[in-house]
Design a protein around this motif. Structure first.
Motif, PDB file in Angstrom:
ATOM      1  N   THR A 103       0.868  -1.176   0.000  1.00  0.00           N
ATOM      2  CA  THR A 103       0.000   0.000   0.000  1.00  0.00           C
ATOM      3  C   THR A 103       0.904   1.225   0.000  1.00  0.00           C
ATOM      4  N   PRO A 104       1.227   1.765  -1.165  1.00  0.00           N
ATOM      5  CA  PRO A 104       2.227   2.831  -1.243  1.00  0.00           C
ATOM      6  C   PRO A 104       1.780   4.081  -0.488  1.00  0.00           C
ATOM      7  N   ALA A 105       2.750   4.744   0.092  1.00  0.00           N
ATOM      8  CA  ALA A 105       2.472   6.001   0.780  1.00  0.00           C
ATOM      9  C   ALA A 105       2.041   7.065  -0.219  1.00  0.00           C
ATOM     10  N   ASP A 107      -8.630  -1.619   3.669  1.00  0.00           N
ATOM     11  CA  ASP A 107      -9.189  -0.315   4.025  1.00  0.00           C
ATOM     12  C   ASP A 107      -8.294   0.453   4.983  1.00  0.00           C
ATOM     13  N   LEU A 108      -7.845  -0.208   6.047  1.00  0.00           N
ATOM     14  CA  LEU A 108      -7.042   0.497   7.051  1.00  0.00           C
ATOM     15  C   LEU A 108      -5.732   0.992   6.459  1.00  0.00           C
ATOM     16  N   ALA A 109      -5.065   0.150   5.687  1.00  0.00           N
ATOM     17  CA  ALA A 109      -3.793   0.568   5.083  1.00  0.00           C
ATOM     18  C   ALA A 109      -4.003   1.751   4.155  1.00  0.00           C
ATOM     19  N   GLY A 110      -5.115   1.757   3.413  1.00  0.00           N
ATOM     20  CA  GLY A 110      -5.399   2.884   2.533  1.00  0.00           C
ATOM     21  C   GLY A 110      -5.648   4.167   3.301  1.00  0.00           C
ATOM     22  N   LEU A 111      -6.381   4.066   4.396  1.00  0.00           N
ATOM     23  CA  LEU A 111      -6.673   5.252   5.202  1.00  0.00           C
ATOM     24  C   LEU A 111      -5.421   5.844   5.835  1.00  0.00           C
ATOM     25  N   LEU A 112      -4.426   4.997   6.101  1.00  0.00           N
ATOM     26  CA  LEU A 112      -3.210   5.455   6.779  1.00  0.00           C
ATOM     27  C   LEU A 112      -2.062   5.745   5.815  1.00  0.00           C
ATOM     28  N   ARG A 161     -12.364   3.414   9.744  1.00  0.00           N
ATOM     29  CA  ARG A 161     -12.070   4.819  10.005  1.00  0.00           C
ATOM     30  C   ARG A 161     -11.851   5.058  11.494  1.00  0.00           C
ATOM     31  N   LEU A 162     -12.615   4.397  12.320  1.00  0.00           N
ATOM     32  CA  LEU A 162     -12.448   4.555  13.766  1.00  0.00           C
ATOM     33  C   LEU A 162     -11.097   4.012  14.221  1.00  0.00           C
ATOM     34  N   VAL A 163     -10.726   2.865  13.691  1.00  0.00           N
ATOM     35  CA  VAL A 163      -9.412   2.306  14.025  1.00  0.00           C
ATOM     36  C   VAL A 163      -8.307   3.220  13.515  1.00  0.00           C
ATOM     37  N   ALA A 164      -8.456   3.738  12.304  1.00  0.00           N
ATOM     38  CA  ALA A 164      -7.436   4.629  11.741  1.00  0.00           C
ATOM     39  C   ALA A 164      -7.266   5.878  12.591  1.00  0.00           C
ATOM     40  N   ARG A 165      -8.360   6.423  13.106  1.00  0.00           N
ATOM     41  CA  ARG A 165      -8.267   7.606  13.974  1.00  0.00           C
ATOM     42  C   ARG A 165      -7.472   7.296  15.240  1.00  0.00           C
TER      43      ARG A 165
END
Length: 324
Positions: free
Chosen positions: A38-40, A63-68, A300-304
């Motif tokens: 999941t590239p930065a 999803d999580l990797a994309g959000l971060l 999204r909640l985990v990413a926050r």
């Protein structure tokens, strides 16, 4: 232990459903390990590594990797015998941890921000406790650390299988009796509290992963032998000796976020708070109405919460070379 901090939602990318991140086959110690990247999305992002749970794959982190991706340059691996990786020789938590360590060393990206869900949580605790030089921060989502009451997990129904000679053959036979579409629905219902949170796109991806399992002759053996390894680690955790996962958790020095779902049906809901109490520098987030894979159900909640951990460690002046 302290309460996790949630960064504002507007710091995350707009709502989106990315496809699975591209993967590649990498030869590592003579076997093939499948890795998704999941590239930065900006320069200066720090390396992250995501480790899935029992029966899961690198796709669980889409999803999580994309959000971060604005903060973390992500990689997610398929553990030996799972996803698209070749089978391994041993299916124990130390063996999986050795593979994670070898991948970090092979990739030359360490120390990393390390993530683990379920079995992956136990594996990453093992890595962080024994190789602190490789870990910047640790995020655990429903970590499968030891508990001894099988009534607290749907997986408890599998315990009799471990007493059956060649139980993996029985597991393979049972797998063949269930239609892939039915199996996909059962997996979703076991792992999330509210199935309506799982999009049709993600449901189709679960189905695709299950079809891969049906085609992989080694999968049933990998699953049963891994489950046996988890149970063995649970029993050892309450005996004298250095192999206890709870003792290893107490040795973790990386700043740690522990996330648990109050409607987890696979890991005792008391494990996440206990994990946060044992790990010295920890913060806890318990989610009402959420199941076993919060990174899939409420990414999204985990990413926050992850952003909160990253911001806190930066503010505290914890440099990568000081982590662990």
């Amino acid at each position: 232990m302290k309460r996790a901090t949630l960064e504002p939602d507007h710091l995350l990318p707009a709502h989106h459903l990315p496809p699975p991140w591209p993967g590649r086959e990498v030869q590592l110690d003579g076997t093939m390990t499948y890795v998704r990247d999941t590239p930065a999305t900006r320069p200066g992002a720090e390396p992250a590594l995501y480790v899935h749970g029992l029966g899961g794959s690198s796709q669980n982190w889409t999803d999580l990797a994309g959000l971060l991706a604005d903060r973390l340059d992500g990689q997610a691996i398929d553990l030996p015998g799972f996803g698209r990786s070749e089978p391994g020789r041993r299916y124990t938590i130390p063996a999986f941890a050795d593979r994670v360590v070898r991948w970090i060393e092979h990739s030359g990206r360490g120390p990393v921000h390390l993530f683990g869900n379920s079995l992956g949580g136990a594996v990453t605790v093992h890595v962080a406790g024994l190789r602190p030089d490789l870990v910047r921060t640790l995020t655990l989502i429903s970590p499968a650390l030891p508990f001894l009451d099988p009534r607290r997990s749907l997986q408890g129904r599998m315990l009799p299988l471990l007493a059956v000679p060649r139980g993996e053959r029985l597991a393979a036979w049972r797998l063949a009796q269930i239609a892939p579409e039915v199996m996909a629905q059962q997996v979703i219902e076991a792992c999330v509290a509210d199935a309506t949170r799982v999009s049709e796109q993600r449901r189709q991806e679960v189905l695709e992963e299950i079809l891969i399992r049906y085609e992989a002759t080694h999968y049933a053996a990998a699953y049963v032998r891994t489950f046996r390894g988890i149970v063995s680690s649970f029993l050892r955790a309450y005996l004298p000796g250095p192999g206890s996962l709870w003792r290893i958790a107490a040795a973790v020095r990386a700043p740690t976020l522990v996330v648990g779902g109050l409607r987890d049906r696979l890991v005792d809901v008391r494990v996440a708070p206990q994990t946060a109490r044992v790990i010295p520098d920890s913060r806890l987030l318990m989610l009402d109405g959420v199941g076993h894979v919060a990174q899939l159900e409420v990414p999204r909640l985990v990413a926050r919460a992850v952003l909160g951990l990253l911001t806190e460690t930066e503010f505290a002046g914890i440099r990568p070379d000081m982590a662990g």
